[in-house]
Structure formats: C-alpha cells, structure tokens
Design an enzyme around this catalytic site. Structure first.
Site, PDB file in Angstrom:
ATOM      1  N   ASP A 155       0.617  -1.197  -0.045  1.00  0.00           N
ATOM      2  CA  ASP A 155       0.041  -0.011   0.027  1.00  0.00           C
ATOM      3  C   ASP A 155       0.751   1.383  -0.141  1.00  0.00           C
ATOM      4  O   ASP A 155       1.961   1.097  -0.036  1.00  0.00           O
ATOM      5  CB  ASP A 155      -1.107   0.145   1.225  1.00  0.00           C
ATOM      6  N   TRP A 156       0.136   2.449  -0.269  1.00  0.00           N
ATOM      7  CA  TRP A 156       1.155   3.752  -0.362  1.00  0.00           C
ATOM      8  C   TRP A 156       1.544   4.190   0.887  1.00  0.00           C
ATOM      9  O   TRP A 156       1.154   4.258   1.895  1.00  0.00           O
ATOM     10  CB  TRP A 156      -0.095   4.457  -0.919  1.00  0.00           C
TER      11      TRP A 156
END
Length: 618
Positions: free
Chosen positions: A326-327
């Site tokens: 994820d970011w």
C-alpha cells in the site's frame, strides 16, 4: 497506434524498443511472456531494475509537457520516467476523455526514450461509484456510475458482478488504464471501519464468489492483451481494526482478532489466488495478539511481515504474482499542507533505508507511493539486497507487462475511447444496478410511491422529484416527504486524507434526529440513508413511514426504486447495529456480533407489485 514500429527481414512487425535495428527476443511478439522476460531481465541495468520496484501516484498534466512538475510533487514526468526509470503510475482525477488519452499516449512516447523502451503501466483505484477520496476511490465522472461494491453485494448476483467488471474493463482499456488496484475483499466485520463501501460486506462466502466473478470480468480466464491486471486487497484481510479506526493514521494501526477469526478473513484471498489474481496488496494494519500455528506473529505492519507475506502467502498459499505494498510506507511527507506520516507501523524507529530492506525481505515486489530508487541501489551496494532477490521481483513485474501486451502496443485510440467510456448502455446498466441495490427496511404502506403526489423533499433534486408529482416547499402542503441522509461520521482533519475518511461514531447528531422526528410529526416521511458504512438508525425506525438504505444511487435511481419502476432487491450486506454500546461491545473480527441488531445481515423487504412506468432517469 504504435511508435518505433518496424519489420524484421523475415517479415515480423515489431517495436524496436532499444533502437538497435534488430528484433531482440524481448521485442518478438511471437514468443511467450516468460520467454520475453527471460531475455529482457539480464539486459537491464540496476537503475532500470530499481525503477520497476516503485508504483507512484500521478496527476494528469498537459500532453507532452514532460518537463513541467506534476500536481503530486516537484519532479517532472521526465525526471520520473527517464531519470528514475519509473514506469508504473496510479492515475488520480481524470480530465475529459480525449485529453486523458492524449496525455497517456504522450507519456508512452516518453517511455520510449528509456534504454529498453519499457512501457508504462497506468493503474487506477476504484472509479465507478460515488466515493470521492483521492487516496482510496474516485467518483465515476465520465465513466458509467454504479453502486459501490457494497451495493453489488446487496443485490447478491455474481453474474451482475462479472458484467460490471467486464464493463469496467472495457472503459479502463479505452482510457489506457491497464491495472486495477482492486477488488477489495476485506470482510466488513467492524461496523465503524471506514473502508466498507468498496468491500462485498461481511460474509466470506459472498466475498469469495464475488471476487472470482470480478476477476473473470476484469482479467478474463487468462490475463492477456484485452485484460486489466487486478491487485486484490488488503491481504490478509483489513476489516478487524481495533475500534474501527483506519490504519492510514497512527491511531488506527492495530488490527485485532479477539474472536479468533483470522482464517475466515483469509478465505476471500484464497478464492482470489485460485481465480488467478495478478497481484495482492497487504494492508497497513499491524496484527496485535495474533498467533499462527501456535507461534506469535510479529507485531509489524503486514507489508513488513515476513511470516505473513513469505511464510503464509508465498509458501503456504503458493502465490507467485506481484505483491504491491500500500502507499507511503517509507517516507514521511506533507500533502496539501497536511502531514502524511509513513505507515511504518511497528517499525517507526527504522530509517527509510532499513524500511525498504525489510519490505523486500518480507516479500514485497513493488512499493506503492514511493520514488526512493536510491535506497534500493544503496542496499545493492551494501550487499543487503542480492541480485537474485531483486531479479525475483523484477521478473514478476515484467511478466505482467508482457501479459498485457504493453510492449507490443501501449497506445490508446481517442475515437474509440470517446465511444466506449460512459457509453449509454453502460450508464443504463449502472443506473439500474443503483436502483436494484436499494434496500427496503421498513414500509408502512407508503411504498411504492404513486404518481400525482404533492411531495416535499430534502437532499433530493426538486427537478428529479417532479417526476412524482408536484414538489412543494412547505411540508404542511405535502402528501409525503422524501428525505436523503448520509451515514454519520466524526469530523477529523489533522492528517492528509483524514477529512475524507469517515470514521468514529455511527450515531446521528441530535439535531438531525430532532429535525426528522419533527418532520415526521407533520407528514409521512420516506427516509433514505446512504451507507458507506453502517449507521445507527434506531432513532428513525419507528418514526418514519418508510426506511430504505442505498449504497450509491443518484436521485433518479432512488426514485425509480421507491416507485417500483425498477424493483429494489437489496438485502443488507452488513448488519445494522441497534446502538453504539452494542458496537463497542462487539468483536472486530466477528461478523454479526452486535447484540440485538436493529436489522440483521441479509434483511430486506420486497415492494408490493406496481405498474411499471418510464424510469425517472430515462
């Protein structure tokens, strides 16, 4: 449309991506994706390989303006593509269709300036619904608009899910979006959790069937040049957040399993792997108090967790696709004046270099939202990252690009995009699904609404409501009132994305309750509540004459459902708790765990038959 296209002496048309005038094996469309990867991989420099390990977000700029910084940072497209060798971009808000296509084609031309012409993979968060949160999902805009996945779960039809996914695939292809950062198959077992709208609800069987249908529609039976590569998320299931808080933010980092249901949350991911999902994304959450096979699992975020990614995912579940984090797990940043700390939960004390090392050691192939190729190169220089480990991830990433046919033709046709994106038949299908997902919870003889009424509305466009009869401005003059509300949330705005991420109490403010109660004392009220997560509807339940919920519906689609022009067939994909006390006493990993729910999972009423007229939205 292709660039650098030429023909070999033996008549093979190919793209001469490295400009050497020779048909190299990786440029040969007759070879298999695996054969082409095997040829390209040893040709790449360490810098090119490092670039393949990053998947950055970008905004759409002016076509061909490669030396102008983009909206998401100071670096120019040229810096990112030809300097850092990045070629995976998650595209945010889109301008008009033709402008989007021209920009993407110009970016692909820029990619041809790199040593081996590796094409760009453009990816997208969900963008066919109503949610507008640039870090999680985007409203449909020019695309066909559908209920959120939670609404597809309310309809309960796997064939409709596959049809939606196929339509989404066609629109993505037309726009040049070749990777989907979805589906999201977390089980929505904590009523307060903010990420429920993009899930298939609380039921593991439903999520397992629906993720299979979704992947069939987007990827096809085998991922190819007419498919969109899907990254299923958030492994191993992001629903059981402590107190329902979101792990985008430091206070929401803990994921807990007091009911011992870890395997239940894992089940939809088993289905996704069996259906051939191209990628998987681990969640931000940090497991607390979790044991597997009698051994405690390290309390670090799932992307940093070798027991989860290598032990469970790679070895036990035999997944060999791309693991995309994820970011923002490495670097603290500030976005639009708000802090956005790295989601390095459990390893906050580590340096960015050590975080990257741990992510790769754990089993990640790509790092989302980062551009720190320098850290990968430093790990190589130090010997902490081996060439073999780097090549393992690069091979997986390149294989997807070849499967998608991007090396042969990454360009998009403007005219075709104009015909496909938001096509009338796609919009009609989405409109119907919005109406069908409406779920009737209470109906004291007022539904379906007939024509010729005097109608008072709140939260509804009077122009649309005019299809019911005469719209009045005073409730005293009305035969019925139609009111739309959204599920409540607590206002928070310390961190970037926090204001758009609906968290906290499910209780409506007292002023809202008082207003509806007072209105219901004057006129029969039909109350609709948009559920991006559950809400405590108890204050309204015995006050209004009809209570319905939707999961993303235009005013026209809602009125089509309320009049029976499109039969609403929704059934609750999550239970609706009776009180916040019941929510606080429930176990986050256990579905249907609130005491004496107001409406249980699966509840929904059918409307009595009514003659069907023309849809309000026609």
């Amino acid at each position: 449309m292709t660039r650098r296209t030429t023909t070999s002496p033996d008549g093979v048309t190919f793209r001469d991506l490295n400009g050497n005038g020779v048909l190299d094996p990786y440029e040969d469309p007759r070879l298999s994706p695996a054969e082409r990867v095997a040829d390209l991989l040893p040709r790449l420099s360490a810098e090119e390989k490092a670039g393949l390990l990053f998947h950055m977000i970008t905004g759409v700029g002016e076509p061909g303006a490669h030396d102008v910084p983009g909206p998401f940072g100071p670096r120019t497209p040229r810096d990112l593509v030809t300097g850092l060798h990045l070629n995976h971009f998650n595209v945010g808000q889109l301008p008009p269709v033709r402008e989007t296509v021209r920009w993407q084609n110009a970016m692909q031309e820029l990619a041809e300036e790199t040593p081996h012409g590796i094409p760009i993979t453009f990816s997208s968060d969900p963008r066919h619904g109503f949610t507008q949160n640039i870090g999680m999902a985007l409203a449909a805009d020019a695309l066909s608009q559908w209920p959120e996945p939670l609404g597809l779960a309310a309809i309960g039809d796997p064939e409709l899910v596959q049809r939606f996914a196929d339509i989404a695939r066609q629109e993505y292809l037309a726009l040049g979006l070749r990777a989907a950062l979805h589906p999201q198959v977390d089980l929505a077992t904590e009523p307060r959790w903010a990420r429920q709208a993009q899930t298939f609800g609380q039921d593991r069987a439903t999520a397992s069937v629906f993720v299979t249908a979704w992947l069939r529609g987007m990827q096809g039976e085998v991922l190819g040049s007419d498919g969109v590569a899907c990254t299923t998320k958030h492994f191993p299931g992001g629903g059981p957040q402590a107190d329902g808080e979101d792990p985008h933010f430091p206070y929401g980092r803990e994921q807990v399993y007091p009911g011992g249901r870890f395997d239940e949350h894992l089940e939809p991911f088993r289905a996704a792997i069996a259906a051939g999902t191209s990628g998987l994304m681990p969640y931000y959450g940090m497991p607390v108090g979790l044991s597997l096979d009698g051994e405690p699992v390290e309390e670090v975020g799932f992307a940093f967790n070798r027991r989860i990614l290598t032990g469970l995912l790679r070895q036990e579940l035999s997944f060999d696709g791309v693991v995309l984090s994820d970011w923002g797990l490495v670097t603290d940043v500030e976005v639009f004046g708000k802090p956005f700390p790295a989601k390095a939960w459990g390893v906050e004390h580590l340096s960015p270099l050590e975080r990257v090392a741990l992510l790769l050691e754990a089993g990640c192939d790509q790092l989302g939202g980062e551009t720190r190729t320098d850290l990968v190169l430093e790990l190589l220089r130090q010997g902490r990252l081996t060439d073999e480990r780097l090549d393992e991830s690069v091979r997986r990433v390149l294989l997807v690009k070849f499967q998608l046919g991007l090396f042969d033709d990454p360009y998009v046709d403007e005219d075709a995009a104009g015909r496909v994106v938001g096509a009338a038949e796609f919009r009609a299908a989405g409109h119907r699904a919005q109406a069908e997902a409406v779920t009737v919870l209470r109906n004291e003889g007022v539904l379906p609404l007939g024509k010729g009424r005097r109608v008072y509305v709140e939260g509804v466009d009077p122009g649309v409501a005019a299809g019911l009869g005469t719209v009045v401005t005073d409730p005293a003059d009305a035969d019925v009132a139609v009111v739309r509300l959204a599920a409540p949330h607590e206002a928070r705005d310390t961190y970037f994305l926090e204001a758009m991420t609906h968290q906290g109490s499910l209780d409506f403010p007292a002023a809202v309750v008082d207003r509806i109660v007072a209105l219901a004392a004057r006129v029969p009220v039909v109350l609709d509540v948009y559920l991006d997560r559950p809400a405590v509807l108890s204050p309204f339940d015995e006050v209004v004459r009809a209570l319905v919920v939707d999961f993303g519906a235009s005013d026209a689609a809602l009125l089509d459902a309320l009049t029976g022009r499109v039969s609403p067939r929704g059934r609750l994909p999550v239970e609706l708790p009776r009180s916040m006390a019941a929510v606080r006493a429930s176990r986050p990993d256990v579905p249907s765990d609130t005491a004496d729910p107001l409406y249980p999972h699966g509840f929904g009423l059918d409307l009595p038959p009514t003659p069907h007229g023309s849809p309000v939205g026609s």
